[in-house]
Each structure stands twice: as C-alpha cells, then as structure tokens.
Design a protein around this motif. Structure first.
Motif, PDB file in Angstrom:
ATOM      1  N   PHE A  11       0.836  -1.212   0.000  1.00  0.00           N
ATOM      2  CA  PHE A  11       0.000   0.000   0.000  1.00  0.00           C
ATOM      3  C   PHE A  11       0.867   1.258   0.000  1.00  0.00           C
ATOM      4  O   PHE A  11       0.598   2.212  -0.740  1.00  0.00           O
ATOM      5  CB  PHE A  11      -0.918  -0.014   1.224  1.00  0.00           C
ATOM      6  CG  PHE A  11      -1.558   1.318   1.506  1.00  0.00           C
ATOM      7  CD1 PHE A  11      -2.649   1.767   0.765  1.00  0.00           C
ATOM      8  CD2 PHE A  11      -1.064   2.138   2.518  1.00  0.00           C
ATOM      9  CE1 PHE A  11      -3.231   2.995   1.019  1.00  0.00           C
ATOM     10  CE2 PHE A  11      -1.641   3.371   2.780  1.00  0.00           C
ATOM     11  CZ  PHE A  11      -2.730   3.799   2.027  1.00  0.00           C
ATOM     12  N   MET A  12       1.921   1.262   0.842  1.00  0.00           N
ATOM     13  CA  MET A  12       2.793   2.428   0.911  1.00  0.00           C
ATOM     14  C   MET A  12       3.497   2.672  -0.421  1.00  0.00           C
ATOM     15  O   MET A  12       3.635   3.814  -0.872  1.00  0.00           O
ATOM     16  CB  MET A  12       3.817   2.236   2.026  1.00  0.00           C
ATOM     17  CG  MET A  12       3.217   2.229   3.423  1.00  0.00           C
ATOM     18  SD  MET A  12       2.459   3.805   3.877  1.00  0.00           S
ATOM     19  CE  MET A  12       3.913   4.840   4.016  1.00  0.00           C
ATOM     20  N   ALA A  13       3.929   1.582  -1.074  1.00  0.00           N
ATOM     21  CA  ALA A  13       4.589   1.736  -2.368  1.00  0.00           C
ATOM     22  C   ALA A  13       3.607   2.254  -3.416  1.00  0.00           C
ATOM     23  O   ALA A  13       3.941   3.148  -4.205  1.00  0.00           O
ATOM     24  CB  ALA A  13       5.180   0.395  -2.803  1.00  0.00           C
ATOM     25  N   ALA A  14       2.378   1.707  -3.410  1.00  0.00           N
ATOM     26  CA  ALA A  14       1.379   2.146  -4.393  1.00  0.00           C
ATOM     27  C   ALA A  14       0.987   3.603  -4.171  1.00  0.00           C
ATOM     28  O   ALA A  14       0.728   4.338  -5.128  1.00  0.00           O
ATOM     29  CB  ALA A  14       0.152   1.240  -4.304  1.00  0.00           C
ATOM     30  N   ARG A  15       0.971   4.037  -2.927  1.00  0.00           N
ATOM     31  CA  ARG A  15       0.613   5.420  -2.632  1.00  0.00           C
ATOM     32  C   ARG A  15       1.662   6.391  -3.175  1.00  0.00           C
ATOM     33  O   ARG A  15       1.342   7.509  -3.589  1.00  0.00           O
ATOM     34  CB  ARG A  15       0.466   5.606  -1.119  1.00  0.00           C
ATOM     35  CG  ARG A  15      -0.126   6.952  -0.722  1.00  0.00           C
ATOM     36  CD  ARG A  15      -0.168   7.114   0.781  1.00  0.00           C
ATOM     37  NE  ARG A  15       1.162   7.280   1.353  1.00  0.00           N
ATOM     38  CZ  ARG A  15       1.402   7.541   2.632  1.00  0.00           C
ATOM     39  NH1 ARG A  15       0.389   7.632   3.480  1.00  0.00           N
ATOM     40  NH2 ARG A  15       2.628   7.686   3.078  1.00  0.00           N
ATOM     41  N   GLU A  16       2.918   5.959  -3.176  1.00  0.00           N
ATOM     42  CA  GLU A  16       4.000   6.820  -3.639  1.00  0.00           C
ATOM     43  C   GLU A  16       4.094   6.896  -5.163  1.00  0.00           C
ATOM     44  O   GLU A  16       4.720   7.800  -5.698  1.00  0.00           O
ATOM     45  CB  GLU A  16       5.331   6.331  -3.062  1.00  0.00           C
ATOM     46  CG  GLU A  16       5.451   6.458  -1.549  1.00  0.00           C
ATOM     47  CD  GLU A  16       5.553   7.901  -1.102  1.00  0.00           C
ATOM     48  OE1 GLU A  16       6.249   8.679  -1.792  1.00  0.00           O
ATOM     49  OE2 GLU A  16       4.936   8.256  -0.080  1.00  0.00           O
ATOM     50  N   MET A  17       3.521   5.903  -5.848  1.00  0.00           N
ATOM     51  CA  MET A  17       3.585   5.916  -7.322  1.00  0.00           C
ATOM     52  C   MET A  17       2.232   5.482  -7.887  1.00  0.00           C
ATOM     53  O   MET A  17       2.078   4.348  -8.362  1.00  0.00           O
ATOM     54  CB  MET A  17       4.709   5.019  -7.828  1.00  0.00           C
ATOM     55  CG  MET A  17       4.791   3.659  -7.170  1.00  0.00           C
ATOM     56  SD  MET A  17       6.186   2.709  -7.841  1.00  0.00           S
ATOM     57  CE  MET A  17       5.775   1.087  -7.191  1.00  0.00           C
ATOM     58  N   PRO A  18       1.248   6.368  -7.808  1.00  0.00           N
ATOM     59  CA  PRO A  18      -0.110   6.016  -8.243  1.00  0.00           C
ATOM     60  C   PRO A  18      -0.224   5.706  -9.727  1.00  0.00           C
ATOM     61  O   PRO A  18      -1.197   5.075 -10.148  1.00  0.00           O
ATOM     62  CB  PRO A  18      -0.908   7.281  -7.887  1.00  0.00           C
ATOM     63  CG  PRO A  18       0.107   8.381  -7.829  1.00  0.00           C
ATOM     64  CD  PRO A  18       1.352   7.749  -7.335  1.00  0.00           C
TER      65      PRO A  18
END
Length: 271
Positions: free
Chosen positions: A211-218
């Motif tokens: 989730f944290m990775a996806a939030r940083e690169m939408p």
C-alpha cells in the motif's frame, strides 16, 4: 519481475510437475528437503568434531527446533535456504580439508570438491541473495590456508553458476541482484514492526508495504510486472526515513533481534 530469487519458484514448479500440482504433495517434498538438513548437519558436526555423539545431538536439536519445524512446512524459501547453507558448509569443510592436505589443489578429486562447494554456495545465493557475503569470506579462508588456486576455482564456480541469474536480473530490472532488499528493509524497520515481534511475523506487514509503495507511485498499477522493481527504491527510502526519525527505537529493536537469534523457542505464536 526480479523481486524474488529464482530457486524457490523453480523448486515449486518442479514439485508441481512431479506431483500433479497437489499442494499437500508439494508440501511433503519441501518437508523432505528440510529434513535433509538434519542429515547434513549430522555429517558436518561429525566431520568438524570427529565425534558421532555430538553429531547426533546436533541433528536431534535440528529436528525439534520450533522455528525450523515451522519453516519446513510453511510457504516460504526458508527451509530450502537452511538446507542449502548446510550443504555448502558440509561440502566446503570437505574441500578445505582436502586442499589443506596437498600442495596441488588441481589434483582430482580435490578440484571437484572445491568446485562443488562453490556450486552449493551459489544454490544458497539463488535461494536468498543475502548469502552473497559468504563468497568472499570462503575465498578468504582458502587464501589463509595458502590455497590461492583453490580460492580462484571457488570464485569461478560461483560466478559460473550465478551468471544466468545476474544477467537476467540486469536485463529485466536493471540491477545485478533481486530487487527485494528495499521491501525487506521496510518490513524490518517500519513504525509497526516492534509491536508485532515476536508474537507475530513481520510478514503480516506485506499488504501495508504494498500500500505504501502504491501510494507513492499512483501511476504504476500494483499488478504490473514492473511494480515490484519500481517499489523497491521507494520502500528503501521510506525505511531510511523512519530510521532517521527514530534512531533510538531502531537501535533498541535491533538489540532485541540479536536476542531473538539466540532463543531456542523463537516462533510466531499467532499465524
């Protein structure tokens, strides 16, 4: 993706081919590989000490260790990695004793033993790349025994076996190693890690990590092949940011981890 080392996925694929994709049968095969580690530890302890009784004690402790029992059956590469490291330790010990007994390590079967030890260590690296530092360490041990030719043969064997993985990782992900170190660093140093261990596995944070990775690169879809490689650098940055914000808490957690390493009962009690 280059997110995972290749050997455990290949082991699963081969096991499925042999068993008709039966999950229980694949699990039994993995348990068999884990059990082989006990045999290797018996042989290693006997070679190092010359005493069969010590070898039996080591093998029995291996067989009843709670964390090793759990790893034998769970869905991870831990059992394969443990057995691979023991296989390397056993073959390297035999190679070292054979090269130390002669001035010519090129004599057969001495050369074969050195090459086999290098290949076995490469198997461990292809299971988890964290084993890479053992390559220069083992070569240094051979050099300290005055076996320069054997050390070169050992390194060449490792390079030959590992080269396909290195080339593929570079072609696919642009790096020379699997791109999961950032994810692992984040799992071990997030703001929630200390609260989970030791009753829970930090692997529970995997969804939070994604989730944290996806939030940083939408703009990158989580199911795309390049998501894991792109996320790794971001997660590494987030982990170091958390470490810099909480240096004392991080130090305390690492000291706890050292203590956990020596616990004979360490296993997550809630799965």
């Amino acid at each position: 993706t280059t997110r995972f080392e290749p050997l455990y996925p290949l082991f699963i694929a081969g096991s499925r081919a042999l068993t008709g994709s039966s999950p229980a049968a694949v699990q039994v095969l993995q348990i068999g590989v884990a059990s082989l580690g006990g045999v290797l530890l018996f042989l290693l302890a006997r070679d190092l000490t010359g005493r069969t009784r010590i070898a039996w004690i080591a093998a029995i402790l291996y067989a009843v260790h709670p964390l090793l029992v759990r790893h034998a059956a769970d869905h991870s590469d831990s059992a394969l990695m443990t057995t691979a490291v023991l296989l390397f330790a056993y073959t390297f010990t035999r190679a070292l004793s054979s090269t130390s007994s002669t001035s010519s390590p090129l004599e057969s079967p001495r050369t074969a033993r050195v090459l086999l030890a290098g290949a076995c260590l490469s198997v461990a690296v292809m299971t988890r790349v964290v084993a890479v530092p053992l390559i220069p360490l083992a070569a240094a041990v051979l050099l300290l025994h005055g076996q320069r030719t054997a050390a070169c043969l050992f390194v060449l064997a490792c390079a030959a076996v590992l080269s396909p993985m290195i080339v593929r990782d570079y072609q696919v992900g642009g790096s020379l190693a699997p791109s999961r170190h950032g994810s692992n660093l984040f799992l071990g140093n997030s703001e929630y890690t200390a609260a989970l261990m030791p009753d829970h596995s930090p692997d529970l944070l995997q969804r939070y990590t994604d989730f944290m990775a996806a939030r940083e690169m939408p703009s990158v879809h989580p199911d795309s092949p390049g998501f894991g490689d792109a996320a790794d650098a971001i997660l590494e940055r987030l982990a170091w940011e958390n470490i810099r914000r909480h240096p004392l808490q991080t130090l305390a957690l690492k000291l706890r981890n050292v203590g956990y390493f020596f616990s004979p009962f360490l296993v997550p009690s809630h799965l």
